[in-house]
Design an enzyme around this catalytic site. Structure first.
Site, PDB file in Angstrom:
ATOM      1  N   HIS A 425       0.812  -1.218   0.000  1.00  0.00           N
ATOM      2  CA  HIS A 425       0.000   0.000   0.000  1.00  0.00           C
ATOM      3  C   HIS A 425       0.843   1.265   0.000  1.00  0.00           C
ATOM      4  O   HIS A 425       0.322   2.364  -0.214  1.00  0.00           O
ATOM      5  CB  HIS A 425      -0.935  -0.001   1.221  1.00  0.00           C
ATOM      6  N   ASP A 429      -2.144   1.869  -4.842  1.00  0.00           N
ATOM      7  CA  ASP A 429      -3.420   2.227  -4.228  1.00  0.00           C
ATOM      8  C   ASP A 429      -4.459   1.151  -4.509  1.00  0.00           C
ATOM      9  O   ASP A 429      -4.356   0.385  -5.486  1.00  0.00           O
ATOM     10  CB  ASP A 429      -3.920   3.566  -4.774  1.00  0.00           C
TER      11      ASP A 429
END
Length: 453
Positions: A425, A429
């Site tokens: 992450h 995204d």
């Protein structure tokens, strides 16, 4: 006589240390030139070390699981003659021998460890005195003794004949022990002997009454974490410790893709049999150019993300020693048959230990598949320093609503497969991961697009 010190050579670019996977010799063993003496692991590749000289092993660096630095001593071998080279050293056996104790020290030890004869005779006299009955007491005039109390009968001693003996053959006893069954609780047959049928009856009764044991009891086992298993543990721990994972799962209809795969296999000739994996890899490689953040590596120490143009696809492969990840170089440039050939070759090399170090490193994206064991969904762990890993799951058949061609719908049996993707992450995204898998899904569900350049 001379001693030859064999130092661990440089067995890989940028490698500072290696782990002993197996040490094939021990002090006192005789070795010949070019004989295998140890297996060393680095970067998930195992390298065989061979002795450069013949002689007798006098010292080894350690045992399986020990890590030693490049250039440090691996083994010391005592040879018959002088050995040329920097590693040769004169025989220092005398220098390492323990000094002989002085005569006074030997006598002192003997005096301490050998009991005094007088002490032995005194101890023997004490034992004899304790064993002899006490002398009779001197008779004295006493009053008439009181009447003796009524004796209470003592309980009969338990003898061997009073204990019920369990009669059973060794085979029955072993089976009962494996099942954790006390034979004293089993009702024997007419002859008083417990047979297998009596055990079956006892087990059946226990199952009906809910008292049957869940299974045999195994002894505890201690397994040293070394070699490939240690590398896997270290890499997985580092990945979970440093990478904030998230996983996205999507369901794909692979009915048409499976139909295409069967058609291609029917006329494949001498080409390798196609599995689902080459088709999935093709879909991934066709989608990657629009999502370069997926095919990337993150150097978190330097704070740099490298988005790779070529797809060097890691292929998680289960071996007897643990999970290995051979790499398909330039997967985007290969067709279905070339991918199938490379998948089979690399999998075999990983399992038989012949994979080269260059074939086990440098991946930019990894696919992990458990095949028929794939489950409904998976949350695979990222192969650090990559930023994504893709996991296809098991194909299942379920009824689905499909268009009937007349504006309505009908129920039809379809083949469905979930595809999971875990991403870093810090780099990827959630929207990017979902969009990427949706694009892959479109190709999977319209397989004709896979064959179009």
């Amino acid at each position: 006589m001379a001693r030859f010190t064999f130092n661990l050579p440089d067995i890989g670019e940028g490698i500072a240390e290696a782990e002993i996977v197996a040490m094939h010799v021990k002090p006192g063993d005789t070795v010949s030139e070019d004989q295998q003496i140890a297996d060393m692991m680095t970067d998930k590749a195992t390298v065989e070390m061979e002795s450069p000289v013949s002689g007798t092993v006098v010292e080894v660096a350690g045992e399986a699981g020990d890590v030693i630095a490049i250039g440090s001593m691996l083994v010391v071998i005592e040879t018959e003659g002088e050995v040329a080279g920097d590693d040769a050293a004169p025989n220092e056996g005398a220098a390492h021998a323990a000094p002989a104790p002085k005569s006074g020290e030997v006598e002192s030890r003997i005096e301490v460890e050998t009991p005094d004869p007088s002490d032995v005779s005194d101890a023997a006299a004490a034992v004899a005195e304790a064993a002899s009955p006490p002398p009779p007491a001197e008779a004295k005039p006493t009053a008439a003794p009181p009447p003796a109390p009524t004796p209470v009968p003592a309980p009969a001693p338990v003898t061997k004949s009073s204990v019920t003996k369990v009669l059973a053959t060794p085979a029955v006893r072993k089976r009962a022990a494996d099942l954790a069954i006390d034979l004293a609780e089993v009702r024997p047959g007419e002859e008083g002997r417990i047979r297998h049928s009596d055990l079956d009856a006892f087990i059946s009764y226990g199952a009906k009454s809910g008292h049957a044991p869940a299974g045999p009891t195994r002894a505890d086992e201690t397994v040293k974490v070394i070699g490939l298993r240690r590398r896997i543990a270290e890499n997985m721990a580092a990945a979970k410790r440093t990478i904030p994972h998230f996983t996205y799962v999507e369901e794909c209809d692979v009915t048409e893709l499976e139909r295409l795969r069967e058609q291609l296999n029917t006329g494949r000739g001498d080409k390798p049999k196609l599995t689902m994996l080459p088709l999935l890899i093709t879909a991934i490689c066709k989608t990657i150019p629009d999502f370069p953040m997926i095919n990337a590596r993150y150097d978190d120490e330097a704070g740099v993300v490298t988005r790779h143009g070529a797809v060097h696809l890691g292929m998680a492969t289960q071996t007897d020693g643990g999970l290995m990840v051979p790499v398909i170089r330039d997967a985007q440039a290969k067709n279905l048959w070339q991918l199938a050939t490379e998948i089979r070759r690399l999998a075999e090399a990983a399992r038989d230990g012949s994979a080269k170090s260059s074939e086990l490193s440098g991946s930019t994206l990894t696919v992990t598949s458990l095949g028929p064991l794939g489950g409904v969904a998976t949350t695979p762990v990222i192969n650090r320093p990559e930023v994504a890993i893709i996991g296809p799951n098991r194909i299942v058949e379920r009824p689905m609503f499909v268009p009937d061609g007349a504006g309505g719908e009908r129920v039809e049996k379809r083949k469905l497969m979930n595809v999971s993707i875990s991403c870093d992450h810090r780099v990827v995204d959630g929207w990017d991961a979902a969009s990427f898998i949706q694009a892959v899904k479109k190709l999977i569900e319209t397989p004709a697009l896979l064959l179009v350049n």
